[in-house]
Design a protein around this motif. Structure first.
Motif, PDB file in Angstrom:
ATOM      1  N   LEU A 106      35.880  39.132  39.091  1.00 55.32           N
ATOM      2  CA  LEU A 106      36.018  39.960  40.299  1.00 55.32           C
ATOM      3  C   LEU A 106      34.768  39.896  41.168  1.00 55.32           C
ATOM      4  O   LEU A 106      34.842  39.997  42.401  1.00 55.32           O
ATOM      5  CB  LEU A 106      36.319  41.403  39.897  1.00 55.32           C
ATOM      6  N   GLU A 107      33.610  39.734  40.540  1.00 57.17           N
ATOM      7  CA  GLU A 107      32.366  39.618  41.317  1.00 57.17           C
ATOM      8  C   GLU A 107      32.348  38.336  42.151  1.00 57.17           C
ATOM      9  O   GLU A 107      31.589  38.240  43.115  1.00 57.17           O
ATOM     10  CB  GLU A 107      31.165  39.643  40.371  1.00 57.17           C
ATOM     11  N   GLY A 108      33.180  37.374  41.773  1.00 58.08           N
ATOM     12  CA  GLY A 108      33.231  36.125  42.517  1.00 58.08           C
ATOM     13  C   GLY A 108      34.149  36.174  43.730  1.00 58.08           C
ATOM     14  O   GLY A 108      34.225  35.209  44.500  1.00 58.08           O
ATOM     15  N   VAL A 109      34.849  37.303  43.923  1.00 54.33           N
ATOM     16  CA  VAL A 109      35.736  37.438  45.078  1.00 54.33           C
ATOM     17  C   VAL A 109      34.901  37.596  46.352  1.00 54.33           C
ATOM     18  O   VAL A 109      33.868  38.280  46.356  1.00 54.33           O
ATOM     19  CB  VAL A 109      36.663  38.660  44.892  1.00 54.33           C
ATOM     20  N   ASP A 110      35.336  36.965  47.416  1.00 57.22           N
ATOM     21  CA  ASP A 110      34.626  37.031  48.699  1.00 57.22           C
ATOM     22  C   ASP A 110      34.438  38.496  49.121  1.00 57.22           C
ATOM     23  O   ASP A 110      35.422  39.234  49.261  1.00 57.22           O
ATOM     24  CB  ASP A 110      35.447  36.288  49.761  1.00 57.22           C
ATOM     25  N   PRO A 111      33.195  38.953  49.322  1.00 53.49           N
ATOM     26  CA  PRO A 111      32.958  40.365  49.691  1.00 53.49           C
ATOM     27  C   PRO A 111      33.588  40.758  51.021  1.00 53.49           C
ATOM     28  O   PRO A 111      33.783  41.947  51.283  1.00 53.49           O
ATOM     29  CB  PRO A 111      31.427  40.451  49.740  1.00 53.49           C
TER      30      PRO A 111
END
Length: 214
Positions: A106-111
């Motif tokens: 989830l941390e790799g999802v585009d902010p």
């Protein structure tokens, strides 16, 4: 494949698939909530999950054994030396692993996705669903890693299941049993089946993850 080996394979699938399903069902919304909420509490919980990933399985098996033993707090349920006890043990084992992998995915999802959701005032659950969709490939990897851990676990299956022939014997305990007897051919054949199951599930779950994300 003999009837006994087929039963061992079915037992293995049961004590591996159900825990991973439970871990994904509980861990995905929890990981999404922690990721979107953010802050120190989420960071602390992630550190806690990472810490439990490295917990010795022998210690975990011992703690669960004491809990499920006849004189333990849950002894009245008579779960010890059943496949359900192994399912409980594997669920406790893989849940922190799944959460750790899921949070990383989830941390790799585009902010910018969060910014768009805030701009359109999406509800929390709609925002979470968008994040989960974008992280589908990483979540599939979390499922594959959790399944690999559960299907190859020996200590918990032995301590909580007891390796009872025709009842609670799974591939890992069967391999250990045949190895102790010096039946190398049988042990290798069971090992090949175990590896085939692990690779097949990993490939299928990974393919589904990429397909879901599109």
């Amino acid at each position: 494949m003999s009837a006994e080996v087929a039963g061992i394979v079915l037992n293995t699938l049961y004590v591996s698939t159900i825990p991973v399903f439970i871990a994904a069902a509980l861990g995905t919304p929890l990981a999404a909530w922690l990721h979107i909420r953010g802050g120190r509490a989420a960071a602390a919980l992630k550190a806690l999950f990472n810490g439990f990933v490295g917990m010795p399985t022998v210690l975990l098996g011992l703690l669960l054994y004491l809990l499920l033993a006849r004189t333990g707090p849950l002894g009245s349920l008579q779960l010890l030396y059943t496949l359900d006890a192994v399912v409980i043990g594997h669920t406790v084992l893989v849940l922190p692993l799944y959460l750790s992998f899921a949070l990383t995915a989830l941390e790799g999802v585009d902010p910018r996705l969060r910014e768009v959701a805030d701009m359109f005032r999406f509800s929390f659950w709609r925002t979470a669903a968008l994040h989960v969709r974008e992280a589908a490939a990483g979540l599939a990897a979390a499922v594959a890693a959790s399944y690999g851990r559960a299907v190859g676990e020996l200590g918990i299956a032995l301590m909580l299941g007891g390796d009872i022939r025709y009842r609670t014997r799974v591939l890992t305990t069967a391999i250990a049993h045949e190895t102790m007897l010096g039946n190398w051919d049988a042990a290798i054949q069971l090992g090949v089946i175990l590896l085939a199951i692990s690779l097949a599930v990993s490939a299928a779950v990974t393919a589904l993850g990429f397909r879901y994300r599109g």
